[in-house]
Design an enzyme around this catalytic site. Structure first.
Site, PDB file in Angstrom:
ATOM      1  CE  LYS A   1       4.513   2.769  -1.555  1.00 56.20           C
ATOM      2  NZ  LYS A   1       3.343   3.400  -0.931  1.00 56.20           N
TER       3      LYS A   1
ATOM      4  CG  ASP B   1       0.724   0.300   0.047  1.00 50.39           C
ATOM      5  OD1 ASP B   1       0.156  -0.580   0.721  1.00 50.39           O
ATOM      6  OD2 ASP B   1       1.435   1.194   0.552  1.00 50.39           O
TER       7      ASP B   1
ATOM      8  CE  LYS C   1      -0.415   0.897   4.270  1.00 50.19           C
ATOM      9  NZ  LYS C   1       0.061   1.621   3.070  1.00 50.19           N
TER      10      LYS C   1
ATOM     11  CG  ASP D   1     -15.114  -4.007   4.086  1.00 48.26           C
ATOM     12  OD1 ASP D   1     -15.988  -4.572   4.787  1.00 48.26           O
ATOM     13  OD2 ASP D   1     -15.302  -2.910   3.525  1.00 48.26           O
TER      14      ASP D   1
ATOM     15  CB  THR E   1       5.628   2.424  10.882  1.00 48.51           C
ATOM     16  OG1 THR E   1       5.271   3.005   9.633  1.00 48.51           O
ATOM     17  CG2 THR E   1       6.193   1.041  10.664  1.00 48.51           C
TER      18      THR E   1
ATOM     19  NE  ARG F   1      10.078  11.533   0.855  1.00 50.16           N
ATOM     20  CZ  ARG F   1       9.728  11.729   2.114  1.00 50.16           C
ATOM     21  NH1 ARG F   1       9.502  12.953   2.553  1.00 50.16           N
ATOM     22  NH2 ARG F   1       9.590  10.704   2.929  1.00 50.16           N
TER      23      ARG F   1
END
Ligand code: C5P
Length: 244
Positions: free
Chosen positions: A40, A67, A69, A72, A131, A222
């Protein structure tokens, strides 16, 4: 839409490259070698070394989840998705709250470019509600429906617009799977294998739990990149999800 049950185990794990230089990104991919097939790339890395990073990952035979996002007006998103499709990426995110016309434009931009270049169309995923929102923050921006309900509403809107899936927390996966059906991608971050530290993640699930609740792919950072033995961490996770 494609059948998600035959996604290879290795393609279910997407490692988050949460660094912002090409060299640091390269270090992670060299450290993981052949154990990881899907990465990613988020805004930080893309804005600092995006094209070079994607070219490097594709050259190494990896899949790329971009990613960014996007959110527009439809025309701008269509052109942006067309440009990103030219990079040969595999997954791209847009905001579902951009609306049906914007999501349809995203699919159009991807489809037309992929047909022109004779490559596979990247899948478009929708982000429902970030989130980071709690109910109070959600009300402040005018949200009238409880977050959980709105997430489901936006997931259904995304599906209706022809989008291939959503990014969702593991806790949302089960209800989204119920309303959006078996062919809808549900990509979940917030994954912590049994052996890993929780870090700053709050609403977490183990890889096996997330998959059995309906996730199609897992974004993991991680617990793999900061592990003492990252390749071993991937093997442990693959072991953990065997049978799912
Ligand atoms: O290191 P960790 O496994 O927490 O990384 C998860 C990745 O997924 C990070 O790139 C993070 O920004 C992203 N993410 C998340 N939670 C969300 C949405 C995205 O952790 N709700």
């Amino acid at each position: 839409m494609s059948n998600l049950t035959n996604i290879k185990k290795e393609d279910r794990i997407i490692v988050a490259l949460d660094v912002n230089t090409f060299d640091k990104m390269k270090d992670i991919t060299l450290m993981l070698g052949d154990s990881v097939f899907f990465y990613k790339v988020g805004m930080g890395l893309f804005y600092s070394a995006g094209n070079q990073t994607v070219a490097y990952l594709k050259e190494a035979g990896k899949k790329v989840f971009l990613d960014l996002k996007l959110h527009d007006i439809p025309n701008t998103v269509e052109k942006s998705i067309a440009a990103l499709t030219e990079l040969g990426v595999d997954l791209i995110t847009v905001h579902a709250s951009g609306g049906r016309a914007m999501m349809e434009a995203a699919i159009r931009g991807a489809t037309m470019t992929a047909e022109k270049l004779k490559i596979n169309r990247p899948k478009i995923l929708a982000v429902t509600i970030l989130t980071s929102f709690d109910e109070k923050g959600w009300e402040e921006v005018g949200g009238k429906t409880p977050i959980k309900q709105q997430v489901l509403h936006l997931a259904q809107l995304a599906k209706g617009a022809g989008v291939d899936g959503v990014v969702a927390s593991p806790q949302e996966a089960k209800s989204i799977r119920q309303v959006c059906g078996e062919t809808f991608e549900i990509v979940t971050p917030g994954i912590r294998p049994a052996f890993a530290q929780v870090n700053d993640q709050k609403r977490i699930a183990t890889p096996a739990q997330a998959l059995s609740d309906g996730a199609s792919r897992l974004v993991i950072g991680r617990p793999i990149t900061k592990a003492e033995n990252p390749q071993m961490a991937v093997q442990c996770i693959l072991e953990e999800i065997r049978g799912n």
